[in-house]
Motif scaffolding. Structure first.
Motif, short mmCIF file in Angstrom:
data_model
loop_
_atom_site.label_atom_id
_atom_site.label_comp_id
_atom_site.label_asym_id
_atom_site.label_seq_id
_atom_site.Cartn_x
_atom_site.Cartn_y
_atom_site.Cartn_z
N HIS A 1 -1.63 6.24 -9.60
CA HIS A 1 -0.34 5.60 -9.38
C HIS A 1 -0.53 4.09 -9.31
O HIS A 1 -1.63 3.60 -9.10
CB HIS A 1 0.32 6.11 -8.09
CG HIS A 1 -0.43 5.72 -6.85
ND1 HIS A 1 -1.49 6.45 -6.36
CD2 HIS A 1 -0.28 4.66 -6.02
CE1 HIS A 1 -1.97 5.87 -5.28
NE2 HIS A 1 -1.25 4.77 -5.04
N THR A 2 0.56 3.38 -9.55
CA THR A 2 0.57 1.94 -9.36
C THR A 2 1.43 1.65 -8.14
O THR A 2 2.38 2.37 -7.85
CB THR A 2 1.15 1.21 -10.58
OG1 THR A 2 2.51 1.60 -10.76
CG2 THR A 2 0.37 1.53 -11.83
N SER A 3 1.08 0.61 -7.42
CA SER A 3 1.84 0.22 -6.23
C SER A 3 2.27 -1.24 -6.37
O SER A 3 1.44 -2.10 -6.67
CB SER A 3 0.99 0.36 -4.97
OG SER A 3 0.61 1.69 -4.78
N ASP A 4 3.53 -1.49 -6.13
CA ASP A 4 4.08 -2.83 -6.19
C ASP A 4 3.91 -3.48 -4.82
O ASP A 4 4.45 -3.01 -3.83
CB ASP A 4 5.57 -2.73 -6.56
CG ASP A 4 6.19 -4.07 -6.87
OD1 ASP A 4 5.71 -5.08 -6.32
OD2 ASP A 4 7.14 -4.10 -7.65
N ALA A 5 3.13 -4.57 -4.76
CA ALA A 5 2.89 -5.26 -3.50
C ALA A 5 4.17 -5.89 -2.95
O ALA A 5 4.29 -6.11 -1.75
CB ALA A 5 1.82 -6.33 -3.68
N PHE A 6 5.14 -6.18 -3.80
CA PHE A 6 6.37 -6.86 -3.37
C PHE A 6 7.26 -5.94 -2.54
O PHE A 6 7.69 -6.29 -1.45
CB PHE A 6 7.12 -7.38 -4.59
CG PHE A 6 8.46 -7.98 -4.25
CD1 PHE A 6 8.54 -9.21 -3.60
CD2 PHE A 6 9.63 -7.32 -4.56
CE1 PHE A 6 9.78 -9.75 -3.29
CE2 PHE A 6 10.87 -7.86 -4.25
CZ PHE A 6 10.94 -9.08 -3.62
N ASP A 7 7.55 -4.72 -3.07
CA ASP A 7 8.49 -3.85 -2.36
C ASP A 7 7.95 -2.46 -2.05
O ASP A 7 8.67 -1.61 -1.55
CB ASP A 7 9.80 -3.73 -3.15
CG ASP A 7 9.61 -3.10 -4.52
OD1 ASP A 7 8.51 -2.63 -4.83
OD2 ASP A 7 10.59 -3.10 -5.29
N GLY A 8 6.68 -2.21 -2.35
CA GLY A 8 6.08 -0.91 -2.01
C GLY A 8 6.41 0.21 -2.99
O GLY A 8 6.07 1.36 -2.75
N ASN A 9 7.06 -0.10 -4.11
CA ASN A 9 7.39 0.92 -5.10
C ASN A 9 6.10 1.57 -5.60
O ASN A 9 5.13 0.89 -5.93
CB ASN A 9 8.15 0.28 -6.27
CG ASN A 9 8.53 1.31 -7.31
OD1 ASN A 9 9.18 2.30 -7.01
ND2 ASN A 9 8.12 1.09 -8.55
N VAL A 10 6.08 2.90 -5.64
CA VAL A 10 4.92 3.65 -6.12
C VAL A 10 5.34 4.42 -7.37
O VAL A 10 6.33 5.15 -7.35
CB VAL A 10 4.40 4.62 -5.04
CG1 VAL A 10 3.25 5.46 -5.56
CG2 VAL A 10 3.98 3.85 -3.79
N THR A 11 4.60 4.24 -8.46
CA THR A 11 4.90 4.89 -9.73
C THR A 11 3.71 5.72 -10.18
O THR A 11 2.64 5.17 -10.43
CB THR A 11 5.23 3.84 -10.81
OG1 THR A 11 6.30 3.00 -10.34
CG2 THR A 11 5.64 4.50 -12.11
N PRO A 12 3.86 7.05 -10.28
CA PRO A 12 2.78 7.90 -10.79
C PRO A 12 2.50 7.61 -12.27
O PRO A 12 3.42 7.38 -13.06
CB PRO A 12 3.32 9.32 -10.63
CG PRO A 12 4.44 9.20 -9.64
CD PRO A 12 5.02 7.84 -9.84
N VAL A 13 1.21 7.61 -12.63
CA VAL A 13 0.79 7.30 -14.00
C VAL A 13 -0.27 8.30 -14.44
O VAL A 13 -1.13 8.68 -13.65
CB VAL A 13 0.21 5.87 -14.09
CG1 VAL A 13 -0.28 5.57 -15.49
CG2 VAL A 13 1.22 4.84 -13.64
#
Length: 114
Positions: free
Chosen positions: A51-63
Motif C-alpha cells: 500500500h501507499t500512504s499519504d503523509a498529508f492526510d493519511g490516505n492509504v491506497t492498496p497496490v
C-alpha cells in the motif's frame, strides 16, 4: 499455432499456469481470448503487494504490481484499489529500460505508462 504464439509472446509478465501439453493450442487460445486462461506470474517476475500512504492526510491506497527486470528492460503491470479517503481504482502498464551500476543497483529508469 503461430497465431497463438503471436497472441501470447514469451516475454509477457504473466504465463499460462496450465502445462503446454495439457491443453491443445486452440483451446488455450480460446481461453486466453475469453480472459479465462488461468495465469501465473512468469519466472523472473516479482509479484508485489502493499500500500501507499499519504503523509498529508493519511490516505492509504492498496497496490499490487507484477514487475520484471531483465537485461536492461523493465515491464510492470500496476493496479491500485480505491484509497481510504480518496483515489479511484486504476491500472497501468509500465515499460522502459534501466542501467545497472556495478553494485547491481538500478539507475536511470526510463519508461512510459500506457
Amino acid at each position: 499455432q503461430q497465431l497463438y504464439a503471436l497472441r501470447w509472446p514469451p516475454w509477457l509478465l504473466m504465463q499460462p499456469s496450465v502445462d503446454d501439453d495439457s491443453l491443445p493450442w486452440r483451446r488455450r487460445f480460446a481461453l486466453q481470448h475469453q480472459d479465462a486462461l488461468p495465469l501465473r506470474v512468469a519466472e523472473g517476475v516479482h509479484h508485489i503487494v502493499g500500500h501507499t500512504s499519504d503523509a498529508f492526510d493519511g490516505n492509504v491506497t492498496p497496490v499490487v504490481a507484477a514487475l520484471g527486470l531483465q537485461r536492461g528492460r523493465v515491464g510492470a503491470h500496476v493496479s491500485s484499489s480505491a484509497g481510504s479517503l480518496h483515489n479511484s481504482p486504476a491500472q497501468a502498464v509500465w515499460i522502459g529500460s534501466y542501467a545497472e551500476t556495478g553494485a547491481g543497483v538500478c539507475e536511470d529508469l526510463v519508461g512510459s505508462r500506457t
